[in-house]
Design a protein around this motif. Structure first.
Motif, PDB file in Angstrom:
ATOM      1  N   ALA A 131     -45.223 -35.024  31.587  1.00 31.35           N
ATOM      2  CA  ALA A 131     -46.526 -34.870  30.925  1.00 31.35           C
ATOM      3  C   ALA A 131     -47.345 -36.149  30.941  1.00 31.35           C
ATOM      4  O   ALA A 131     -48.492 -36.155  30.493  1.00 31.35           O
ATOM      5  CB  ALA A 131     -46.312 -34.420  29.482  1.00 31.35           C
ATOM      6  N   THR A 132     -46.770 -37.231  31.460  1.00 32.43           N
ATOM      7  CA  THR A 132     -47.476 -38.511  31.519  1.00 32.43           C
ATOM      8  C   THR A 132     -47.532 -39.002  32.966  1.00 32.43           C
ATOM      9  O   THR A 132     -47.155 -40.128  33.263  1.00 32.43           O
ATOM     10  CB  THR A 132     -46.804 -39.564  30.625  1.00 32.43           C
ATOM     11  N   SER A 133     -47.953 -38.114  33.856  1.00 28.02           N
ATOM     12  CA  SER A 133     -48.183 -38.351  35.283  1.00 28.02           C
ATOM     13  C   SER A 133     -46.917 -38.238  36.120  1.00 28.02           C
ATOM     14  O   SER A 133     -46.990 -38.010  37.322  1.00 28.02           O
ATOM     15  CB  SER A 133     -48.836 -39.719  35.551  1.00 28.02           C
ATOM     16  N   ASP A 136     -46.717 -33.465  25.230  1.00 25.65           N
ATOM     17  CA  ASP A 136     -47.903 -34.292  24.988  1.00 25.65           C
ATOM     18  C   ASP A 136     -47.980 -34.731  23.525  1.00 25.65           C
ATOM     19  O   ASP A 136     -48.275 -35.888  23.220  1.00 25.65           O
ATOM     20  CB  ASP A 136     -49.177 -33.517  25.340  1.00 25.65           C
ATOM     21  N   VAL A 137     -47.735 -33.781  22.644  1.00 21.33           N
ATOM     22  CA  VAL A 137     -47.825 -34.059  21.207  1.00 21.33           C
ATOM     23  C   VAL A 137     -46.780 -35.086  20.789  1.00 21.33           C
ATOM     24  O   VAL A 137     -47.076 -36.043  20.048  1.00 21.33           O
ATOM     25  CB  VAL A 137     -47.664 -32.747  20.407  1.00 21.33           C
ATOM     26  N   ASN A 138     -45.542 -34.926  21.259  1.00 20.05           N
ATOM     27  CA  ASN A 138     -44.490 -35.890  20.911  1.00 20.05           C
ATOM     28  C   ASN A 138     -44.795 -37.281  21.471  1.00 20.05           C
ATOM     29  O   ASN A 138     -44.527 -38.300  20.818  1.00 20.05           O
ATOM     30  CB  ASN A 138     -43.141 -35.403  21.436  1.00 20.05           C
ATOM     31  N   THR A 198     -48.819 -47.181  29.667  1.00 24.15           N
ATOM     32  CA  THR A 198     -49.276 -48.166  30.646  1.00 24.15           C
ATOM     33  C   THR A 198     -48.997 -47.702  32.068  1.00 24.15           C
ATOM     34  O   THR A 198     -49.665 -48.150  33.013  1.00 24.15           O
ATOM     35  CB  THR A 198     -48.608 -49.535  30.409  1.00 24.15           C
ATOM     36  N   THR A 199     -48.030 -46.804  32.237  1.00 26.11           N
ATOM     37  CA  THR A 199     -47.772 -46.221  33.563  1.00 26.11           C
ATOM     38  C   THR A 199     -48.801 -45.141  33.882  1.00 26.11           C
ATOM     39  O   THR A 199     -49.375 -45.109  34.980  1.00 26.11           O
ATOM     40  CB  THR A 199     -46.355 -45.618  33.605  1.00 26.11           C
ATOM     41  N   GLU A 200     -49.058 -44.260  32.911  1.00 28.60           N
ATOM     42  CA  GLU A 200     -49.982 -43.153  33.121  1.00 28.60           C
ATOM     43  C   GLU A 200     -51.404 -43.627  33.400  1.00 28.60           C
ATOM     44  O   GLU A 200     -52.097 -43.077  34.268  1.00 28.60           O
ATOM     45  CB  GLU A 200     -49.971 -42.251  31.886  1.00 28.60           C
ATOM     46  N   LYS A 201     -51.849 -44.643  32.684  1.00 25.76           N
ATOM     47  CA  LYS A 201     -53.235 -45.090  32.820  1.00 25.76           C
ATOM     48  C   LYS A 201     -53.529 -45.674  34.200  1.00 25.76           C
ATOM     49  O   LYS A 201     -54.688 -45.823  34.576  1.00 25.76           O
ATOM     50  CB  LYS A 201     -53.578 -46.114  31.733  1.00 25.76           C
ATOM     51  N   ARG A 202     -52.478 -46.001  34.962  1.00 29.98           N
ATOM     52  CA  ARG A 202     -52.656 -46.539  36.309  1.00 29.98           C
ATOM     53  C   ARG A 202     -52.711 -45.438  37.364  1.00 29.98           C
ATOM     54  O   ARG A 202     -52.890 -45.730  38.554  1.00 29.98           O
ATOM     55  CB  ARG A 202     -51.510 -47.509  36.631  1.00 29.98           C
ATOM     56  N   GLN A 203     -52.568 -44.186  36.943  1.00 31.65           N
ATOM     57  CA  GLN A 203     -52.621 -43.062  37.869  1.00 31.65           C
ATOM     58  C   GLN A 203     -54.008 -42.417  37.818  1.00 31.65           C
ATOM     59  O   GLN A 203     -54.742 -42.557  36.845  1.00 31.65           O
ATOM     60  CB  GLN A 203     -51.551 -42.026  37.497  1.00 31.65           C
TER      61      GLN A 203
END
Length: 403
Positions: A205-207, A70-72, A389-394
């Motif tokens: 970590a991003t969905s 997440d941090v990276n 932009t991929t994660e925000k759609r989940q």
């Protein structure tokens, strides 16, 4: 490790897995810089005053824990506009000492080293500074000068040689291709390998979702517009006197699009040579000359502006230890642009050979340092934006996000 410790670790892993939609995220040890970002994000997540500033904060609100991946990811999503630092009520001299731009910059620098390929060359990021960049240009230029002297039969090959305004009469086309093509292939391969490992680590970590066409289109637009250099409000980044300015965004645009036009000029010239059989040099109004000329001017103006802005930025913005690397990259781009324009201007003068050696030396130095210098930030930031932009759609795993 005791059984009790193992049980506690297992319970922690299960709770983290639940927080990430059931996916188990590895608990990896973090560096001091990563710990600082994690601490800062915990405080920011409770405050949320900067929620609308950039992509970092809506991505932050989808998390309750900030592990290494997440941090990276968040560090490379940050564009270092500085808006959050100046808006933060917990910034120094507050005892919380929250400085998101500096903390994120330190982690970004670390990710470049950690994900470098081959790994043994990652330490070059720490040494790739202004002095090394200029010394490399000088050394490569001298090497080419010696080559021209030996090939041309003496010092007369450097000044006033009858080259017919054609630099291929000094260094043949196939020789230049043989020098630059392997380096270019290595640069592309090294950066691809590094960002591939980065992507593999941050995807869970991003969905974990695959990239859709809509997400790819939005990320591409964000990259090409440099959307997140607007300070979250459209007025731009902070400069040394805390005032907003769009100069940084404009100089980045000049630099990026100038570089791409120069690259396009070389690509079109390659097509001319190998597909149509039209040998260089090309004159106006040929497409390679138009693209190269306009791109060279844009690159010169953009890098000159970035140099001045970098030297005058607020001291609390970014990581001071990375400034030599930043300036080294800017200087190389500036030398490539100005020496290329000078070569065009001096093609029919006695200085052609010297100008050619200087330009090729600058280009070679840029190519050699690309995988282990500031150029990497564009590659890793693009990957982070694509994951955003991929994660925000989940669906939001904790239901408290600001997307």
């Amino acid at each position: 490790m005791s059984i009790e410790s193992l049980q506690a670790l297992g319970q922690e892993a299960q709770s983290l897995a639940a927080g990430y939609g059931g996916k188990v995220i590895p608990i990896l040890p973090m560096s001091a810089a990563e710990d600082e970002v994690s601490r800062s994000m915990q405080i920011c997540n409770a405050c949320r005053y900067c929620e609308g500033f950039c992509a970092v904060f809506p991505a932050m609100t989808r998390r309750l824990e900030f592990l290494k991946a997440d941090v990276n990811y968040l560090a490379n999503l940050c564009h270092n506009c500085g808006a959050c630092l100046h808006a933060c009520q917990y910034a120094p001299p507050h005892e919380f000492a929250i400085n998101i731009p500096k903390a994120m910059a330190q982690v970004r620098g670390q990710t470049y080293i950690d994900y470098a390929w081959p790994p043994a060359l990652g330490q070059l990021y720490k040494r790739n500074g202004l002095t090394l960049s200029l010394a490399l240009v000088a050394a490569l230029t001298l090497f080419l000068v010696l080559g021209a002297v030996l090939q041309g039969g003496g010092l007369s090959a450097l000044w006033g040689a009858d080259l017919g305004a054609n630099f291929y009469n000094l260094f043949p086309h196939n020789l230049l291709v043989g020098m630059f093509a392997p380096v270019f292939v290595f640069v592309v391969f090294a950066l691809s390998m590094g960002v591939r490992r980065f992507w593999k680590d941050i995807k869970p970590a991003t969905s974990g979702a695959d990239v859709s066409s809509a997400a790819a289109t939005e990320a591409t637009s964000d990259v090409l517009r440099l959307k997140y250099l607007d300070g979250g409000h459209g007025e731009g980044c902070h400069n040394e006197d805390d005032a907003y300015t769009l100069r940084r965004r404009r100089c980045h645009h000049l630099t990026f699009y100038g570089f791409m036009m120069c690259f396009a000029a070389t690509s079109v010239a390659t097509l001319y040579h190998y597909v149509f059989g039209w040998a260089a040099p090309y004159d106006l109004p040929s497409l390679p000359k138009l693209l190269g000329g306009v791109g060279g001017v844009m690159l010169t103006l953009g890098t000159a502006g970035l140099w001045m802005l970098n030297r005058s930025r607020h001291p609390m913005h970014g990581d001071a230890k990375q400034k030599p690397m930043d300036l080294g990259f800017i200087a190389l781009l500036f030398l490539v642009a100005t020496s290329g324009l000078a070569l065009w201007w001096g093609r029919a003068t006695p200085a052609l050979a010297l100008l050619l050696c200087l330009h090729l030396g600058a280009v070679m130095a840029l190519f050699v340092t690309l995988p282990y210098g500031k150029f990497a930030h564009g590659v890793f930031r693009t990957a982070a934006l694509l994951r955003h932009t991929t994660e925000k759609r989940q669906p939001n795993p904790i239901g408290l996000g600001a997307d």
